[in-house]
Design a protein around this motif. Sequence first.
Motif, mmCIF file in Angstrom:
data_model
loop_
_atom_site.group_PDB
_atom_site.id
_atom_site.type_symbol
_atom_site.label_atom_id
_atom_site.label_comp_id
_atom_site.label_asym_id
_atom_site.label_seq_id
_atom_site.Cartn_x
_atom_site.Cartn_y
_atom_site.Cartn_z
ATOM 1 N N GLN A 53 -31.441 -12.815 17.741
ATOM 2 C CA GLN A 53 -32.084 -13.887 17.822
ATOM 3 C C GLN A 53 -33.872 -13.838 17.756
ATOM 4 O O GLN A 53 -33.994 -13.261 18.571
ATOM 5 C CB GLN A 53 -32.203 -15.303 17.565
ATOM 6 C CG GLN A 53 -30.811 -16.345 16.511
ATOM 7 C CD GLN A 53 -31.335 -15.859 15.764
ATOM 8 O OE1 GLN A 53 -32.479 -16.325 15.135
ATOM 9 N NE2 GLN A 53 -30.016 -16.733 14.241
ATOM 10 N N PRO A 54 -34.302 -13.336 16.546
ATOM 11 C CA PRO A 54 -36.092 -12.954 17.206
ATOM 12 C C PRO A 54 -36.524 -14.061 18.324
ATOM 13 O O PRO A 54 -36.287 -15.419 17.464
ATOM 14 C CB PRO A 54 -36.421 -12.362 15.382
ATOM 15 C CG PRO A 54 -35.382 -12.927 14.643
ATOM 16 C CD PRO A 54 -33.546 -13.325 15.097
ATOM 17 N N THR A 55 -36.929 -13.936 18.911
ATOM 18 C CA THR A 55 -37.995 -15.378 19.319
ATOM 19 C C THR A 55 -38.974 -14.753 20.422
ATOM 20 O O THR A 55 -38.386 -13.687 20.588
ATOM 21 C CB THR A 55 -36.715 -15.089 20.897
ATOM 22 O OG1 THR A 55 -35.025 -15.368 20.778
ATOM 23 C CG2 THR A 55 -37.459 -16.434 21.841
ATOM 24 N N ALA A 110 -33.111 -8.492 11.872
ATOM 25 C CA ALA A 110 -32.787 -9.396 12.051
ATOM 26 C C ALA A 110 -32.363 -10.051 10.854
ATOM 27 O O ALA A 110 -31.037 -10.787 10.534
ATOM 28 C CB ALA A 110 -33.084 -10.478 13.021
ATOM 29 N N LEU A 111 -33.260 -9.913 10.247
ATOM 30 C CA LEU A 111 -33.187 -9.941 8.635
ATOM 31 C C LEU A 111 -31.965 -9.221 7.918
ATOM 32 O O LEU A 111 -30.899 -10.259 7.375
ATOM 33 C CB LEU A 111 -34.200 -10.358 7.747
ATOM 34 C CG LEU A 111 -34.421 -10.617 6.470
ATOM 35 C CD1 LEU A 111 -33.730 -11.822 5.921
ATOM 36 C CD2 LEU A 111 -35.638 -10.596 5.882
ATOM 37 N N SER A 114 -28.398 -10.304 9.036
ATOM 38 C CA SER A 114 -27.948 -11.352 8.104
ATOM 39 C C SER A 114 -27.372 -11.336 7.102
ATOM 40 O O SER A 114 -26.666 -11.953 6.636
ATOM 41 C CB SER A 114 -28.747 -12.694 9.230
ATOM 42 O OG SER A 114 -29.456 -13.214 8.811
ATOM 43 N N ARG A 125 -38.964 -16.042 4.105
ATOM 44 C CA ARG A 125 -38.694 -17.547 4.975
ATOM 45 C C ARG A 125 -38.412 -16.828 6.480
ATOM 46 O O ARG A 125 -38.279 -17.693 7.455
ATOM 47 C CB ARG A 125 -37.550 -17.980 4.872
ATOM 48 C CG ARG A 125 -37.512 -19.268 3.614
ATOM 49 C CD ARG A 125 -36.143 -20.057 3.235
ATOM 50 N NE ARG A 125 -37.014 -20.596 2.215
ATOM 51 C CZ ARG A 125 -36.184 -22.013 0.996
ATOM 52 N NH1 ARG A 125 -34.587 -21.797 1.630
ATOM 53 N NH2 ARG A 125 -36.817 -22.713 0.558
ATOM 54 N N ALA A 126 -37.820 -15.195 6.544
ATOM 55 C CA ALA A 126 -37.618 -15.376 8.315
ATOM 56 C C ALA A 126 -38.855 -14.689 7.638
ATOM 57 O O ALA A 126 -38.612 -14.465 9.362
ATOM 58 C CB ALA A 126 -36.610 -13.931 7.255
ATOM 59 N N SER A 128 -42.136 -15.329 7.251
ATOM 60 C CA SER A 128 -43.311 -15.836 7.501
ATOM 61 C C SER A 128 -44.209 -16.290 8.940
ATOM 62 O O SER A 128 -45.454 -15.987 9.165
ATOM 63 C CB SER A 128 -43.332 -17.253 6.978
ATOM 64 O OG SER A 128 -42.728 -18.059 7.613
ATOM 65 N N GLY A 129 -43.355 -15.777 10.086
ATOM 66 C CA GLY A 129 -44.056 -16.335 11.195
ATOM 67 C C GLY A 129 -44.177 -14.772 11.760
ATOM 68 O O GLY A 129 -44.323 -15.195 13.291
ATOM 69 N N GLN B 69 -46.724 -21.417 10.097
ATOM 70 C CA GLN B 69 -45.871 -20.269 9.233
ATOM 71 C C GLN B 69 -45.039 -21.068 8.641
ATOM 72 O O GLN B 69 -43.721 -20.158 8.321
ATOM 73 C CB GLN B 69 -45.182 -19.940 10.906
ATOM 74 C CG GLN B 69 -46.039 -19.184 12.010
ATOM 75 C CD GLN B 69 -46.325 -20.271 12.867
ATOM 76 O OE1 GLN B 69 -45.755 -21.661 13.294
ATOM 77 N NE2 GLN B 69 -47.400 -20.443 13.759
ATOM 78 N N THR B 82 -33.180 -16.120 10.704
ATOM 79 C CA THR B 82 -33.391 -15.662 11.836
ATOM 80 C C THR B 82 -35.182 -16.037 12.421
ATOM 81 O O THR B 82 -35.802 -15.254 12.697
ATOM 82 C CB THR B 82 -33.586 -13.874 10.779
ATOM 83 O OG1 THR B 82 -34.413 -14.662 10.076
ATOM 84 C CG2 THR B 82 -31.994 -13.663 10.595
ATOM 85 N N ALA B 87 -36.576 -20.170 18.214
ATOM 86 C CA ALA B 87 -37.650 -18.879 17.868
ATOM 87 C C ALA B 87 -39.089 -18.659 18.898
ATOM 88 O O ALA B 87 -39.740 -18.302 19.507
ATOM 89 C CB ALA B 87 -37.813 -18.483 16.950
#
Lengths: 152, 184
Positions: A53-55, A110-111, A114, A125-126, A128-129, B69, B82, B87
Amino acid sequence: MLTIQVNGVAQTVDAPEDKPLLWVLRENLKLTGSKYGCGQALCGACTVHIDGQPTRSCVLPVGAIGNKAVRTVEDIRNEHIGSLVQNAWRELNVPQCGYCQSGQIMAATALLKSNSAPSDQDIDRAMSGNICRCGTYPRIRKAIHKIASEQL
Amino acid sequence: MITAHFTKPHALFICAARVMLLALLSSTAMAQSPLFQPLYEVLTHPRCLNCHTKTEFPRQGDERRRHDQLVVRGADNHGAPTLQCAACHQDENVADDAVPGAPHWGLAPLSMAWEDLNASKLCIALKDLSKNGNRSLSDLLRHMSEDELVLWGWSPGANRTTPPLSQSEFVDALTRWVNAGGPC
Ligand code: FES
Ligand code: FES
């Protein structure tokens, strides 16, 4: 002394439990691929995988990791999809300054693991952070679509 | 004389309108049961409501803006597959409290969305087993007095505001409401 699993290797480090994983990686283990952008989970430059999981490693106390597997950008090519992502990034010249890109690569890997056919919305969504101050978003999107449509 | 003739009905009209307005206000904000009113004020505080949203995303801050975000609710209320809440959000507040955290950080399911509900509607929804995770009144009491994510509302870190009742006052008020059979 703490022992954590990093890129498949048990590493014993001399660090207090509340030291953020990012600084254990960069200072104790000299794995400097993961970048420091904000230190507050706002930008994604420090993204690593914890059990896939991306963290945000800049806010993850190293003592909270336990036996979970840490994977950093230095090792991502050893995953099939990680190597596809790195190759596509090179081929399409995705990075500009490059500072955010190890985080982008970790998030994109990771995207695609999955979701082998992500829509634009799935990508938004995956990803945007993960902020890119150079604005390479169109190339990131293109590279993800390219891998999904040609190689997965 | 003419003036007086017109003034009287006019004043009466204003008076009636005031009463109607008060009735309207009380039906939207005030619980019928005085035992639920303090609970309503806690449950609709931003520390609670920001993750009990009816939206496809959480909110943040006392101004209740969309979460930075552009994070999303996701199918399991814990973010995109994900880009999970975890996270960034740890089991405790981190980064000198800049990033709030508590165990199982995430949104409440949509059935537990409280945004825009007046006190009686929120009270009814709170007790509705089909919406509240099949919790009896005593389950609700346990959940709201012991769950670590709920308790975080009173130790949010940094300069974040806390609900209008202290945690122990809240548990007392909740206990009174539960013991009275959960009147709305
Ligand atoms: S450095 Fe960790 S999110 Fe910015
Ligand atoms: S390539 Fe420069 S910040 Fe993303």
